[in-house]
Scaffold this motif. Sequence first.
Motif, short mmCIF file in Angstrom:
data_model
loop_
_atom_site.label_atom_id
_atom_site.label_comp_id
_atom_site.label_asym_id
_atom_site.label_seq_id
_atom_site.Cartn_x
_atom_site.Cartn_y
_atom_site.Cartn_z
N ARG A 1 0.83 -1.22 0.00
CA ARG A 1 0.00 0.00 0.00
C ARG A 1 0.86 1.26 0.00
N VAL B 1 0.83 4.07 -3.02
CA VAL B 1 0.50 5.48 -2.78
C VAL B 1 1.66 6.37 -3.23
N MET C 1 1.60 6.62 -7.03
CA MET C 1 0.45 7.40 -7.50
C MET C 1 0.68 8.90 -7.28
N SER D 1 -2.19 9.15 -17.27
CA SER D 1 -3.09 8.99 -16.13
C SER D 1 -3.91 7.70 -16.16
N LEU E 1 -3.58 5.09 -13.42
CA LEU E 1 -4.03 5.43 -12.07
C LEU E 1 -5.39 4.79 -11.75
N ILE E 2 -6.18 4.52 -12.77
CA ILE E 2 -7.49 3.91 -12.56
C ILE E 2 -7.32 2.50 -11.99
N THR F 1 -4.56 1.07 -10.70
CA THR F 1 -3.81 1.01 -9.44
C THR F 1 -4.65 1.53 -8.27
N GLY F 2 -5.48 2.55 -8.54
CA GLY F 2 -6.37 3.05 -7.48
C GLY F 2 -7.36 1.98 -7.04
N PHE F 3 -7.89 1.25 -7.99
CA PHE F 3 -8.82 0.16 -7.68
C PHE F 3 -8.11 -0.94 -6.88
N LEU G 1 -5.48 -0.57 -4.97
CA LEU G 1 -5.19 -0.05 -3.63
C LEU G 1 -6.40 -0.20 -2.71
N ILE G 2 -7.58 0.13 -3.22
CA ILE G 2 -8.81 -0.01 -2.42
C ILE G 2 -9.05 -1.49 -2.08
#
Length: 451
Positions: free
Chosen positions: A92, A96, A99, A187, A190-191, A193-195, A197-198
Amino acid sequence: MANINWYFIFNVVVISCGAIPKDYDEGGFSASVGLSSFKNDFNLNTSHWKGNESGLANRKANIPSFGVLGATFGSVIAVALDDYFGRLKSFRFFMVLWMAGMLMQIFSSGIYGLMLFARIWGGLGARGLTVASPLFLSEIAKACSRGLIVSIYMVVLLSFLTVGFFINYGANKHLPSARVQYRLVQSIALIATGFALICSFFVTDSPRWLASKDREDEAIAALSRLRKSDLSSADVALEVAVIQEQLSERRQKIVAIKSYRKRFMLALLMQIVAQWSGGMTFTYAGVDGGDQSLITSGAYGIVKLVFTTVFAWGLVDYFGRRRSMLTGIGIRNKSASDAAIASIFIYVVGWSIGLCTVQYLYGTEIFPTRIRGVCYAVNMAVHWFFQFAVVRVTPNLFRALNIWSAFLFWACICFVFLGLFAPETKKVSMEKMDKLLDCPWYMGWKAKVNL
């Protein structure tokens, strides 16, 4: 369908997304540097540097290379974080970090100094993930499927590397040459990797790491979820007992135990040789710039993806590490890359089944739990250092040895060192690696252990 362990699959998919920052940096971001919008924003147009061509060359080299500079330090940071905070928290943290660096890159808006700082910052995160993700995957996998599970990391990596080239191609063809063009390209990652991460907040930490911190109850609970078994399951109890036995027996330093030193040198050699195998010389093999660059690079990526996937699903755990590695090295020869653009793809088939994945796999599976994080992180730091060194000296090497001699040199290195030193580790549990490596280094090719 009822027997499918969806929770384990969920863990593997989420953690494998740690490959996205590295591969998209090498595919999506690297290709976006060539977009006219990026060149205009960061003053990379040749017409602005007449009489100062070296200045332009340095500027062009610094933007991608500063990410690699951050990579080495990211791997070193992972030495401390992976063992102290655990595999999951490290995952994590580095996600972060990357990102944040990517957001700085996207909105640096032509500020060259900020872009370089963002590249180092993002490189710390992206390359820290090259330690955290494969390490995590190797520790949650069963011995019989460990090769497959860790190889999925490379499948995800190559998928996004390939997608990055085609996203650039689409942006170049259909978007106006303005900041939004390269910002959109950079960008996209980031979609995903953000998913990831959650989703990581629903993932179980490594049972082996938990056990190494004397958190036995948590280790048993985590392992039971990953194996889809009851807490009282005999299989789970046996696996935890084997892990605990190894931890209790091995409390010395790396340098104090011959087996540890040998494992460390093997993994280190694997990373060095993988870089000195010619795998980073795609440009010199026949594809360089021009209109064919993005399409050919994308097609090259597809071939790597397909054969790495085939390797992951059908070869690495069935035929083994050694056989796949040596077969791949044998396929990768200079005559193939000399014949024509089409022949370059023969070359990449060898890379995909030879050293693309095995270098990561060896580094994550041969160490005992207590020192696995430290050793693998150091290995990855060496990986990035030698990748930088190879990219830097390859043009000079080709001039000094001729291209065919350079490829022959790399092939000899691979066969001599890895052919003798590297043992077969398929289906060998992590806790039995010391027995496998209990032989002279030059007899590694013959090493066996009772399963």
